[in-house]
Design a protein around this motif. Structure first.
Motif, PDB file in Angstrom:
ATOM      1  N   ASN A   1       0.825  -1.202   0.000  1.00  0.00           N
ATOM      2  CA  ASN A   1       0.000   0.000   0.000  1.00  0.00           C
ATOM      3  C   ASN A   1       0.860   1.254   0.000  1.00  0.00           C
ATOM      4  O   ASN A   1       1.078   1.877   1.026  1.00  0.00           O
TER       5      ASN A   1
ATOM      6  N   ILE B   1      -7.830  -0.402   1.044  1.00  0.00           N
ATOM      7  CA  ILE B   1      -7.023  -1.237   1.937  1.00  0.00           C
ATOM      8  C   ILE B   1      -7.946  -1.929   2.921  1.00  0.00           C
ATOM      9  O   ILE B   1      -9.143  -1.642   2.974  1.00  0.00           O
ATOM     10  N   ARG B   2      -7.379  -2.842   3.735  1.00  0.00           N
ATOM     11  CA  ARG B   2      -8.165  -3.518   4.755  1.00  0.00           C
ATOM     12  C   ARG B   2      -7.989  -2.806   6.091  1.00  0.00           C
ATOM     13  O   ARG B   2      -6.960  -2.192   6.358  1.00  0.00           O
TER      14      ARG B   2
ATOM     15  N   GLN C   1      -4.669  -2.060   8.249  1.00  0.00           N
ATOM     16  CA  GLN C   1      -3.490  -1.920   7.395  1.00  0.00           C
ATOM     17  C   GLN C   1      -3.013  -0.475   7.414  1.00  0.00           C
ATOM     18  O   GLN C   1      -3.785   0.449   7.659  1.00  0.00           O
TER      19      GLN C   1
ATOM     20  N   ASP D   1      -1.692   4.526   9.977  1.00  0.00           N
ATOM     21  CA  ASP D   1      -2.625   3.405  10.132  1.00  0.00           C
ATOM     22  C   ASP D   1      -4.057   3.873   9.938  1.00  0.00           C
ATOM     23  O   ASP D   1      -4.394   5.017  10.244  1.00  0.00           O
TER      24      ASP D   1
END
Ligand SMILES: [Cu+2]
Length: 99
Positions: free
Chosen positions: A21, A37-38, A41, A75
């Motif tokens: 990422n 993104i998840r 992540q 984050d």
């Protein structure tokens, strides 16, 4: 020669497909300008520009300024869609979808 240029253009797309990422700041833009993104992540934002940049997202983070060649890692603890911007260049906009 044309083939070589094509390969160089395709390579960054391949690294995204593998789950790296990484977003570039270049030409006073985020590249790509949208990413998914998840949850949990992090996103690495690399200053590949000639200018100083930073990133912020309302309620999430507000980073220090970064010189060319430097990274910012942030984050995304919550799911949702977030707008990431740069205080120095108000037109810069990155959309982050967190699943
Ligand atoms: Cu900027």
């Amino acid at each position: 020669m044309k083939k070589l240029i094509l390969i160089l253009l395709v390579l960054p797309a391949v690294s995204f497909a593998q789950g790296t990422n990484v977003i570039n700041q270049k030409g006073r833009r985020f590249i790509p300008a949208e990413v998914t993104i998840r949850q949990g992540q992090s996103l690495t934002v690399t200053n590949n520009d000639e200018f100083i940049h930073q990133i912020y997202s309302e309620g999430l983070f507000d980073s220090a300024e970064r010189r060319p060649g430097q990274n910012i890692v942030e984050d995304f603890p919550r799911s949702g869609t977030f707008e990431v911007r740069c205080h120095i260049h108000p037109k810069m906009k990155l959309i982050v979808h967190v699943n």
